[in-house]
Design a protein around this motif. Structure first.
Motif, PDB file in Angstrom:
ATOM      1  N   GLN A 115      82.963 -17.080   5.486  1.00  0.00           N
ATOM      2  CA  GLN A 115      81.892 -16.735   6.407  1.00  0.00           C
ATOM      3  C   GLN A 115      81.475 -17.967   7.217  1.00  0.00           C
ATOM      4  O   GLN A 115      81.268 -17.879   8.429  1.00  0.00           O
ATOM      5  CB  GLN A 115      80.701 -16.169   5.630  1.00  0.00           C
ATOM      6  CG  GLN A 115      79.612 -15.607   6.503  1.00  0.00           C
ATOM      7  CD  GLN A 115      78.498 -14.964   5.694  1.00  0.00           C
ATOM      8  OE1 GLN A 115      78.390 -15.180   4.499  1.00  0.00           O
ATOM      9  NE2 GLN A 115      77.672 -14.200   6.357  1.00  0.00           N
ATOM     10  N   GLU A 116      81.376 -19.118   6.542  1.00  0.00           N
ATOM     11  CA  GLU A 116      81.024 -20.349   7.241  1.00  0.00           C
ATOM     12  C   GLU A 116      82.116 -20.717   8.251  1.00  0.00           C
ATOM     13  O   GLU A 116      81.816 -21.124   9.378  1.00  0.00           O
ATOM     14  CB  GLU A 116      80.803 -21.495   6.243  1.00  0.00           C
ATOM     15  CG  GLU A 116      79.564 -21.333   5.392  1.00  0.00           C
ATOM     16  CD  GLU A 116      78.287 -21.246   6.222  1.00  0.00           C
ATOM     17  OE1 GLU A 116      78.151 -21.992   7.212  1.00  0.00           O
ATOM     18  OE2 GLU A 116      77.429 -20.414   5.883  1.00  0.00           O
ATOM     19  N   GLU A 117      83.383 -20.580   7.832  1.00  0.00           N
ATOM     20  CA  GLU A 117      84.489 -20.872   8.745  1.00  0.00           C
ATOM     21  C   GLU A 117      84.474 -19.921   9.935  1.00  0.00           C
ATOM     22  O   GLU A 117      84.745 -20.324  11.075  1.00  0.00           O
ATOM     23  CB  GLU A 117      85.822 -20.784   8.013  1.00  0.00           C
ATOM     24  CG  GLU A 117      86.066 -21.925   7.054  1.00  0.00           C
ATOM     25  CD  GLU A 117      87.378 -21.789   6.284  1.00  0.00           C
ATOM     26  OE1 GLU A 117      88.066 -20.756   6.456  1.00  0.00           O
ATOM     27  OE2 GLU A 117      87.691 -22.714   5.526  1.00  0.00           O
ATOM     28  N   LEU A 118      84.137 -18.651   9.679  1.00  0.00           N
ATOM     29  CA  LEU A 118      84.055 -17.675  10.762  1.00  0.00           C
ATOM     30  C   LEU A 118      82.931 -18.042  11.725  1.00  0.00           C
ATOM     31  O   LEU A 118      83.102 -17.980  12.954  1.00  0.00           O
ATOM     32  CB  LEU A 118      83.841 -16.271  10.187  1.00  0.00           C
ATOM     33  CG  LEU A 118      83.759 -15.131  11.200  1.00  0.00           C
ATOM     34  CD1 LEU A 118      85.083 -14.994  11.943  1.00  0.00           C
ATOM     35  CD2 LEU A 118      83.407 -13.828  10.505  1.00  0.00           C
ATOM     36  N   LYS A 119      81.783 -18.448  11.169  1.00  0.00           N
ATOM     37  CA  LYS A 119      80.667 -18.865  12.028  1.00  0.00           C
ATOM     38  C   LYS A 119      81.061 -20.072  12.872  1.00  0.00           C
ATOM     39  O   LYS A 119      80.766 -20.126  14.073  1.00  0.00           O
ATOM     40  CB  LYS A 119      79.442 -19.201  11.176  1.00  0.00           C
ATOM     41  CG  LYS A 119      78.718 -18.001  10.630  1.00  0.00           C
ATOM     42  CD  LYS A 119      77.511 -18.425   9.804  1.00  0.00           C
ATOM     43  CE  LYS A 119      76.805 -17.241   9.190  1.00  0.00           C
ATOM     44  NZ  LYS A 119      75.666 -17.653   8.348  1.00  0.00           N
ATOM     45  N   ALA A 120      81.739 -21.046  12.233  1.00  0.00           N
ATOM     46  CA  ALA A 120      82.172 -22.231  12.975  1.00  0.00           C
ATOM     47  C   ALA A 120      83.183 -21.851  14.055  1.00  0.00           C
ATOM     48  O   ALA A 120      83.124 -22.364  15.180  1.00  0.00           O
ATOM     49  CB  ALA A 120      82.771 -23.260  12.012  1.00  0.00           C
ATOM     50  N   SER A 121      84.111 -20.957  13.727  1.00  0.00           N
ATOM     51  CA  SER A 121      85.105 -20.513  14.701  1.00  0.00           C
ATOM     52  C   SER A 121      84.432 -19.801  15.866  1.00  0.00           C
ATOM     53  O   SER A 121      84.786 -20.034  17.037  1.00  0.00           O
ATOM     54  CB  SER A 121      86.112 -19.589  14.014  1.00  0.00           C
ATOM     55  OG  SER A 121      87.006 -19.051  14.957  1.00  0.00           O
ATOM     56  N   ILE A 122      83.475 -18.945  15.544  1.00  0.00           N
ATOM     57  CA  ILE A 122      82.753 -18.234  16.608  1.00  0.00           C
ATOM     58  C   ILE A 122      81.996 -19.227  17.483  1.00  0.00           C
ATOM     59  O   ILE A 122      81.989 -19.118  18.715  1.00  0.00           O
ATOM     60  CB  ILE A 122      81.813 -17.163  16.004  1.00  0.00           C
ATOM     61  CG1 ILE A 122      82.642 -16.018  15.415  1.00  0.00           C
ATOM     62  CG2 ILE A 122      80.840 -16.643  17.046  1.00  0.00           C
ATOM     63  CD1 ILE A 122      81.845 -15.009  14.625  1.00  0.00           C
ATOM     64  N   ALA A 123      81.361 -20.212  16.825  1.00  0.00           N
ATOM     65  CA  ALA A 123      80.625 -21.222  17.596  1.00  0.00           C
ATOM     66  C   ALA A 123      81.578 -22.001  18.500  1.00  0.00           C
ATOM     67  O   ALA A 123      81.256 -22.273  19.674  1.00  0.00           O
ATOM     68  CB  ALA A 123      79.893 -22.164  16.651  1.00  0.00           C
ATOM     69  N   ARG A 124      82.758 -22.374  17.983  1.00  0.00           N
ATOM     70  CA  ARG A 124      83.743 -23.088  18.812  1.00  0.00           C
ATOM     71  C   ARG A 124      84.195 -22.224  19.980  1.00  0.00           C
ATOM     72  O   ARG A 124      84.318 -22.706  21.119  1.00  0.00           O
ATOM     73  CB  ARG A 124      84.951 -23.490  17.962  1.00  0.00           C
ATOM     74  CG  ARG A 124      84.727 -24.691  17.087  1.00  0.00           C
ATOM     75  CD  ARG A 124      86.034 -25.226  16.514  1.00  0.00           C
ATOM     76  NE  ARG A 124      86.835 -24.209  15.824  1.00  0.00           N
ATOM     77  CZ  ARG A 124      86.757 -23.932  14.531  1.00  0.00           C
ATOM     78  NH1 ARG A 124      85.894 -24.580  13.774  1.00  0.00           N
ATOM     79  NH2 ARG A 124      87.527 -23.004  13.993  1.00  0.00           N
ATOM     80  N   ARG A 125      84.432 -20.970  19.713  1.00  0.00           N
ATOM     81  CA  ARG A 125      84.877 -20.072  20.790  1.00  0.00           C
ATOM     82  C   ARG A 125      83.784 -19.885  21.840  1.00  0.00           C
ATOM     83  O   ARG A 125      84.068 -19.827  23.047  1.00  0.00           O
ATOM     84  CB  ARG A 125      85.299 -18.724  20.211  1.00  0.00           C
ATOM     85  CG  ARG A 125      86.620 -18.801  19.490  1.00  0.00           C
ATOM     86  CD  ARG A 125      87.070 -17.460  18.995  1.00  0.00           C
ATOM     87  NE  ARG A 125      88.329 -17.573  18.277  1.00  0.00           N
ATOM     88  CZ  ARG A 125      88.980 -16.569  17.782  1.00  0.00           C
ATOM     89  NH1 ARG A 125      88.489 -15.340  17.914  1.00  0.00           N
ATOM     90  NH2 ARG A 125      90.119 -16.744  17.149  1.00  0.00           N
ATOM     91  N   ILE A 126      82.532 -19.767  21.352  1.00  0.00           N
ATOM     92  CA  ILE A 126      81.415 -19.624  22.301  1.00  0.00           C
ATOM     93  C   ILE A 126      81.309 -20.885  23.156  1.00  0.00           C
ATOM     94  O   ILE A 126      81.129 -20.809  24.374  1.00  0.00           O
ATOM     95  CB  ILE A 126      80.096 -19.326  21.550  1.00  0.00           C
ATOM     96  CG1 ILE A 126      80.128 -17.897  21.000  1.00  0.00           C
ATOM     97  CG2 ILE A 126      78.894 -19.525  22.458  1.00  0.00           C
ATOM     98  CD1 ILE A 126      78.955 -17.545  20.108  1.00  0.00           C
ATOM     99  N   THR A 127      81.433 -22.055  22.491  1.00  0.00           N
ATOM    100  CA  THR A 127      81.361 -23.323  23.229  1.00  0.00           C
ATOM    101  C   THR A 127      82.495 -23.405  24.250  1.00  0.00           C
ATOM    102  O   THR A 127      82.280 -23.800  25.409  1.00  0.00           O
ATOM    103  CB  THR A 127      81.434 -24.506  22.243  1.00  0.00           C
ATOM    104  OG1 THR A 127      80.387 -24.379  21.294  1.00  0.00           O
ATOM    105  CG2 THR A 127      81.301 -25.829  22.961  1.00  0.00           C
ATOM    106  N   ALA A 128      83.715 -23.043  23.821  1.00  0.00           N
ATOM    107  CA  ALA A 128      84.849 -23.081  24.747  1.00  0.00           C
ATOM    108  C   ALA A 128      84.633 -22.103  25.899  1.00  0.00           C
ATOM    109  O   ALA A 128      84.926 -22.431  27.062  1.00  0.00           O
ATOM    110  CB  ALA A 128      86.138 -22.743  24.003  1.00  0.00           C
ATOM    111  N   ALA A 129      84.099 -20.912  25.593  1.00  0.00           N
ATOM    112  CA  ALA A 129      83.845 -19.927  26.643  1.00  0.00           C
ATOM    113  C   ALA A 129      82.780 -20.436  27.606  1.00  0.00           C
ATOM    114  O   ALA A 129      82.902 -20.280  28.835  1.00  0.00           O
ATOM    115  CB  ALA A 129      83.419 -18.590  26.035  1.00  0.00           C
TER     116      ALA A 129
END
Length: 185
Positions: A115-129
């Motif tokens: 779940q933490e990795e998913l949150k971090a991945s989502i945050a990275r994707r949001i930042t990249a977007a």
């Protein structure tokens, strides 16, 4: 009632009642039977048959006692084995419970990490977007600005070309050259 009557008839027809005469006579069947019985008992005693029978019965009793003792020992051993297996079963059940509990904790920990990795991945994707959006906005703004500058320069050129005379153009060129000379020196 019929049974009593038949018993009475059988007793009346027995050879002992059929005998007649004195008791101690060879013609008396009761006496002959008694003598034969006494001789038979004497032969048995002479050959020590009662002792042998008693010995065999004693051996048999000892064998039965030994069998009973062995059966008791086997029963106690079986109970001990049963108790051992019951203890082992309880231990295995406890170990199984511990393994299940440990697996649940591991699964929960893995789920938390995922779940933490998913949150971090989502945050990275949001930042990249967001960076892509900002880059696209900057590119659009630059393109609009470049277009506006080009349009403005073209419009200014057209305006200046329409409103300016050749003398005014030469005057502007001379001022620009002197301006550049003063800034370069």
């Amino acid at each position: 009632m019929k049974h009593l009557l038949s018993l009475a008839l059988i007793a009346a027809a027995s050879p002992a009642l059929a005998a007649s005469g004195p008791f101690f006579s060879l013609k008396n069947t009761d006496f002959i039977v008694l003598m034969a019985f006494i001789v038979f008992i004497g032969v048995l005693v002479y050959f020590k048959v009662p002792g042998m029978i008693g010995g065999m019965l004693d051996k048999r009793a000892e064998g039965i006692k030994a069998d009973l003792a062995e059966a008791r020992a086997l029963r106690e051993e079986a109970q001990a084995i049963l108790a051992s297996y019951e203890r082992k079963q309880k231990e295995v059940a406890e170990q199984a419970g511990q393994i299940v509990e440990h697996a649940k904790r591991d699964a929960q920990a893995a789920a938390d990490v995922a779940q933490e990795e998913l949150k971090a991945s989502i945050a990275r994707r949001i930042t990249a977007a967001e960076e892509q959006i900002k880059s696209a906005q900057d590119a659009a703004v630059k393109e609009v600005r470049d277009t506006a500058i080009s349009v403005s320069i073209g419009a200014a050129k057209d305006l200046i070309a329409k409103n300016m005379t050749a003398a005014d153009g030469n005057k502007l060129i001379d001022e620009s050259i002197s301006d550049v000379e003063s800034k370069l020196h």
